[in-house]
Design a protein around this motif. Structure first.
Motif, PDB file in Angstrom:
ATOM      1  N   MET A 199     -91.036  17.635  66.563  1.00 34.13           N
ATOM      2  CA  MET A 199     -90.034  18.624  66.960  1.00 34.13           C
ATOM      3  C   MET A 199     -90.735  19.849  67.535  1.00 34.13           C
ATOM      4  SD  MET A 199     -87.208  20.611  64.600  1.00 34.13           S
ATOM      5  CE  MET A 199     -86.385  19.083  64.182  1.00 34.13           C
ATOM      6  N   THR A 200     -90.204  20.367  68.662  1.00 33.23           N
ATOM      7  CA  THR A 200     -90.752  21.569  69.265  1.00 33.23           C
ATOM      8  C   THR A 200     -90.063  22.788  68.686  1.00 33.23           C
ATOM      9  OG1 THR A 200     -91.192  20.393  71.327  1.00 33.23           O
ATOM     10  CG2 THR A 200     -91.141  22.798  71.419  1.00 33.23           C
ATOM     11  N   HIS A 201     -90.854  23.727  68.210  1.00 31.73           N
ATOM     12  CA  HIS A 201     -90.306  24.937  67.610  1.00 31.73           C
ATOM     13  C   HIS A 201     -90.556  26.128  68.519  1.00 31.73           C
ATOM     14  CE1 HIS A 201     -89.506  22.900  63.853  1.00 31.73           C
ATOM     15  NE2 HIS A 201     -90.751  22.492  63.783  1.00 31.73           N
ATOM     16  N   LYS A 202     -89.707  27.126  68.391  1.00 36.72           N
ATOM     17  CA  LYS A 202     -89.921  28.358  69.126  1.00 36.72           C
ATOM     18  C   LYS A 202     -91.114  29.094  68.523  1.00 36.72           C
ATOM     19  CE  LYS A 202     -85.125  28.942  70.534  1.00 36.72           C
ATOM     20  NZ  LYS A 202     -83.908  29.798  70.503  1.00 36.72           N
ATOM     21  N   PRO A 203     -91.891  29.762  69.356  1.00 34.50           N
ATOM     22  CA  PRO A 203     -93.044  30.513  68.828  1.00 34.50           C
ATOM     23  C   PRO A 203     -92.590  31.673  67.947  1.00 34.50           C
ATOM     24  CG  PRO A 203     -92.731  30.967  71.159  1.00 34.50           C
ATOM     25  CD  PRO A 203     -91.806  29.849  70.824  1.00 34.50           C
ATOM     26  N   LEU A 204     -93.447  32.004  66.995  1.00 36.67           N
ATOM     27  CA  LEU A 204     -93.180  33.109  66.081  1.00 36.67           C
ATOM     28  C   LEU A 204     -93.771  34.405  66.627  1.00 36.67           C
ATOM     29  CD1 LEU A 204     -94.007  31.480  62.626  1.00 36.67           C
ATOM     30  CD2 LEU A 204     -91.737  31.846  63.623  1.00 36.67           C
ATOM     31  N   LEU A 205     -93.055  35.493  66.390  1.00 33.03           N
ATOM     32  CA  LEU A 205     -93.533  36.817  66.769  1.00 33.03           C
ATOM     33  C   LEU A 205     -93.370  37.741  65.577  1.00 33.03           C
ATOM     34  CD1 LEU A 205     -94.438  38.768  69.152  1.00 33.03           C
ATOM     35  CD2 LEU A 205     -92.020  39.410  69.246  1.00 33.03           C
ATOM     36  N   LEU A 206     -94.448  38.400  65.183  1.00 35.67           N
ATOM     37  CA  LEU A 206     -94.392  39.388  64.120  1.00 35.67           C
ATOM     38  C   LEU A 206     -94.147  40.755  64.740  1.00 35.67           C
ATOM     39  CD1 LEU A 206     -94.742  40.176  61.121  1.00 35.67           C
ATOM     40  CD2 LEU A 206     -97.196  40.414  61.579  1.00 35.67           C
ATOM     41  N   ALA A 207     -93.016  41.366  64.402  1.00 32.51           N
ATOM     42  CA  ALA A 207     -92.649  42.670  64.970  1.00 32.51           C
ATOM     43  C   ALA A 207     -93.320  43.778  64.173  1.00 32.51           C
ATOM     44  CB  ALA A 207     -91.133  42.834  64.960  1.00 32.51           C
ATOM     45  N   SER A 208     -94.625  43.894  64.354  1.00 30.46           N
ATOM     46  CA  SER A 208     -95.381  44.871  63.579  1.00 30.46           C
ATOM     47  C   SER A 208     -96.760  45.069  64.181  1.00 30.46           C
ATOM     48  CB  SER A 208     -95.533  44.390  62.130  1.00 30.46           C
ATOM     49  OG  SER A 208     -96.303  45.282  61.371  1.00 30.46           O
ATOM     50  N   SER A 209     -97.266  46.296  64.029  1.00 27.11           N
ATOM     51  CA  SER A 209     -98.664  46.573  64.374  1.00 27.11           C
ATOM     52  C   SER A 209     -99.506  46.709  63.116  1.00 27.11           C
ATOM     53  CB  SER A 209     -98.758  47.863  65.202  1.00 27.11           C
ATOM     54  OG  SER A 209     -98.212  48.956  64.463  1.00 27.11           O
ATOM     55  N   SER A 210     -98.905  46.439  61.955  1.00 27.65           N
ATOM     56  CA  SER A 210     -99.601  46.605  60.680  1.00 27.65           C
ATOM     57  C   SER A 210    -100.652  45.522  60.482  1.00 27.65           C
ATOM     58  CB  SER A 210     -98.588  46.551  59.524  1.00 27.65           C
ATOM     59  OG  SER A 210     -99.244  46.365  58.293  1.00 27.65           O
ATOM     60  N   PRO A 211    -101.910  45.913  60.259  1.00 24.51           N
ATOM     61  CA  PRO A 211    -102.932  44.897  59.983  1.00 24.51           C
ATOM     62  C   PRO A 211    -102.680  44.194  58.659  1.00 24.51           C
ATOM     63  CG  PRO A 211    -103.806  47.102  59.607  1.00 24.51           C
ATOM     64  CD  PRO A 211    -102.462  47.283  60.245  1.00 24.51           C
ATOM     65  N   TYR A 212    -101.996  44.856  57.715  1.00 23.48           N
ATOM     66  CA  TYR A 212    -101.717  44.248  56.421  1.00 23.48           C
ATOM     67  C   TYR A 212    -100.724  43.100  56.575  1.00 23.48           C
ATOM     68  CZ  TYR A 212    -103.243  49.050  55.650  1.00 23.48           C
ATOM     69  OH  TYR A 212    -103.903  50.246  55.726  1.00 23.48           O
ATOM     70  N   ARG A 213     -99.685  43.313  57.369  1.00 20.82           N
ATOM     71  CA  ARG A 213     -98.702  42.249  57.573  1.00 20.82           C
ATOM     72  C   ARG A 213     -99.301  41.088  58.374  1.00 20.82           C
ATOM     73  NH1 ARG A 213     -94.945  46.821  58.145  1.00 20.82           N
ATOM     74  NH2 ARG A 213     -93.674  46.853  56.241  1.00 20.82           N
ATOM     75  N   LYS A 214    -100.155  41.400  59.338  1.00 17.69           N
ATOM     76  CA  LYS A 214    -100.822  40.336  60.097  1.00 17.69           C
ATOM     77  C   LYS A 214    -101.645  39.446  59.169  1.00 17.69           C
ATOM     78  CE  LYS A 214    -101.288  43.061  64.348  1.00 17.69           C
ATOM     79  NZ  LYS A 214    -102.228  43.791  65.220  1.00 17.69           N
ATOM     80  N   GLN A 215    -102.401  40.075  58.278  1.00 18.76           N
ATOM     81  CA  GLN A 215    -103.238  39.302  57.354  1.00 18.76           C
ATOM     82  C   GLN A 215    -102.393  38.447  56.429  1.00 18.76           C
ATOM     83  OE1 GLN A 215    -105.576  42.373  55.494  1.00 18.76           O
ATOM     84  NE2 GLN A 215    -106.700  42.832  57.373  1.00 18.76           N
ATOM     85  N   LEU A 216    -101.260  38.977  55.999  1.00 17.45           N
ATOM     86  CA  LEU A 216    -100.388  38.191  55.128  1.00 17.45           C
ATOM     87  C   LEU A 216     -99.815  36.989  55.869  1.00 17.45           C
ATOM     88  CD1 LEU A 216     -98.405  40.921  53.166  1.00 17.45           C
ATOM     89  CD2 LEU A 216    -100.095  39.331  52.243  1.00 17.45           C
ATOM     90  N   LEU A 217     -99.279  37.206  57.077  1.00 20.12           N
ATOM     91  CA  LEU A 217     -98.663  36.101  57.807  1.00 20.12           C
ATOM     92  C   LEU A 217     -99.669  35.008  58.145  1.00 20.12           C
ATOM     93  CD1 LEU A 217     -96.112  34.946  58.967  1.00 20.12           C
ATOM     94  CD2 LEU A 217     -96.478  36.305  61.054  1.00 20.12           C
ATOM     95  N   ASP A 250     -89.197  30.417  52.633  1.00 18.04           N
ATOM     96  CA  ASP A 250     -87.876  29.843  52.393  1.00 18.04           C
ATOM     97  C   ASP A 250     -87.034  29.878  53.670  1.00 18.04           C
ATOM     98  OD1 ASP A 250     -88.497  29.393  49.746  1.00 18.04           O
ATOM     99  OD2 ASP A 250     -87.446  31.162  48.990  1.00 18.04           O
ATOM    100  N   MET A 251     -87.043  31.020  54.360  1.00 17.53           N
ATOM    101  CA  MET A 251     -86.278  31.142  55.600  1.00 17.53           C
ATOM    102  C   MET A 251     -86.746  30.134  56.641  1.00 17.53           C
ATOM    103  SD  MET A 251     -85.936  35.256  56.247  1.00 17.53           S
ATOM    104  CE  MET A 251     -84.939  36.317  55.197  1.00 17.53           C
ATOM    105  N   LEU A 252     -88.052  30.068  56.842  1.00 18.44           N
ATOM    106  CA  LEU A 252     -88.589  29.164  57.853  1.00 18.44           C
ATOM    107  C   LEU A 252     -88.231  27.712  57.553  1.00 18.44           C
ATOM    108  CD1 LEU A 252     -92.108  30.787  58.383  1.00 18.44           C
ATOM    109  CD2 LEU A 252     -90.217  30.750  60.041  1.00 18.44           C
ATOM    110  N   ARG A 253     -88.308  27.327  56.297  1.00 26.91           N
ATOM    111  CA  ARG A 253     -87.952  25.946  55.951  1.00 26.91           C
ATOM    112  C   ARG A 253     -86.474  25.679  56.188  1.00 26.91           C
ATOM    113  NH1 ARG A 253     -88.137  24.573  51.112  1.00 26.91           N
ATOM    114  NH2 ARG A 253     -88.552  26.577  50.081  1.00 26.91           N
ATOM    115  N   ARG A 254     -85.620  26.682  55.911  1.00 26.87           N
ATOM    116  CA  ARG A 254     -84.193  26.501  56.208  1.00 26.87           C
ATOM    117  C   ARG A 254     -83.948  26.377  57.713  1.00 26.87           C
ATOM    118  NH1 ARG A 254     -83.454  29.965  51.664  1.00 26.87           N
ATOM    119  NH2 ARG A 254     -83.502  31.864  52.956  1.00 26.87           N
ATOM    120  N   TRP A 255     -84.813  26.969  58.510  1.00 26.77           N
ATOM    121  CA  TRP A 255     -84.686  26.888  59.961  1.00 26.77           C
ATOM    122  C   TRP A 255     -85.436  25.682  60.544  1.00 26.77           C
ATOM    123  CZ3 TRP A 255     -84.320  31.969  63.180  1.00 26.77           C
ATOM    124  CH2 TRP A 255     -83.348  32.802  62.615  1.00 26.77           C
ATOM    125  N   GLY A 256     -85.980  24.847  59.681  1.00 22.76           N
ATOM    126  CA  GLY A 256     -86.587  23.599  60.125  1.00 22.76           C
ATOM    127  C   GLY A 256     -88.086  23.616  60.299  1.00 22.76           C
TER     128      GLY A 256
END
Length: 205
Positions: free
Chosen positions: A1-19, A185-191
């Motif tokens: 299955m082809t999925h849409k690319p993910l985009l993190l709406a943040s410039s935070s280095p902390y959130r980047k490391q978590l994702l 959880d959200m991502l799994r609900r979205w496939g």
């Protein structure tokens, strides 16, 4: 299955490391939004609204994406909200205020389909009991880590752990700025299942 690319709406280095921990490819972009609270707005409503607003701010620039937005506020027992301090004196005041108190950190999360406008959102709570702190401890901590861009004036992933007596909540990642359990959880609900798609070297800047 082809999925849409993910985009993190943040410039935070902390959130980047978590994702990055989910092992999925993603891009990052910084949203430009007004983070001023609305009069009478609760901490939960503020965190959730800002998370969704960050995602929607990039909707036109990034069609064909699933956009992840997140924002955090800290609430004192009297209901007052602690924002990002921005400088040493403000941070010192926040930690003095938090000393010996139980502070509730509320992290808003939104997942937006930039094409359809479909959105899923939530607010993840996490309770922090600060131990009594001396002015010397506060000054030393702030000079070492300079957490002036962090709600509550500490970095959970660093020396901030020395400020606490107890932590209570479902996902400690939410304290750093991105609730990974809820996002998974959200991502799994979205496939999308990160366990079935994980790849190395997944972050593109």
């Amino acid at each position: 299955m082809t999925h849409k690319p993910l985009l993190l709406a943040s410039s935070s280095p902390y959130r980047k490391q978590l994702l990055e921990r989910l092992g999925l490819p993603f891009d990052c972009a910084s949203p430009d939004i007004n983070e001023t609270p609305i009069q009478g707005e609760t901490g939960e409503a503020l965190a959730t609204r800002l998370a969704e607003t960050k995602a929607r701010a990039l909707k036109e620039r990034f069609p064909g994406h699933w956009i992840i937005g997140s924002d955090q506020v800290a609430c004192m027992p009297d209901g007052s909200v602690l924002s990002k301090p921005g400088n040493h004196e403000q941070a010192k005041g926040q930690l003095r205020q938090s000393s010996g108190q139980r502070v509730l950190f509320l992290t808003g999360l939104a997942l937006l389909d930039s094409d359809s406008g479909k959105v899923e959102r939530l607010c993840e709570p996490y309770s922090v009991l600060f131990r009594p702190l001396t002015d010397q401890e506060i000054d030393t901590y702030l000079h070492r880590e300079q957490p002036y861009d962090c709600a509550g004036s500490f970095k959970m992933e660093g020396l901030g752990i020395t400020l606490f007596d107890a932590l209570e909540g479902r996902d400690p990642n939410s304290l750093v700025g991105l609730p990974l359990i809820a996002l998974n959880d959200m991502l799994r609900r979205w496939g999308r299942n990160p366990l079935l798609e994980s790849r190395p070297d997944t972050t593109r800047y």
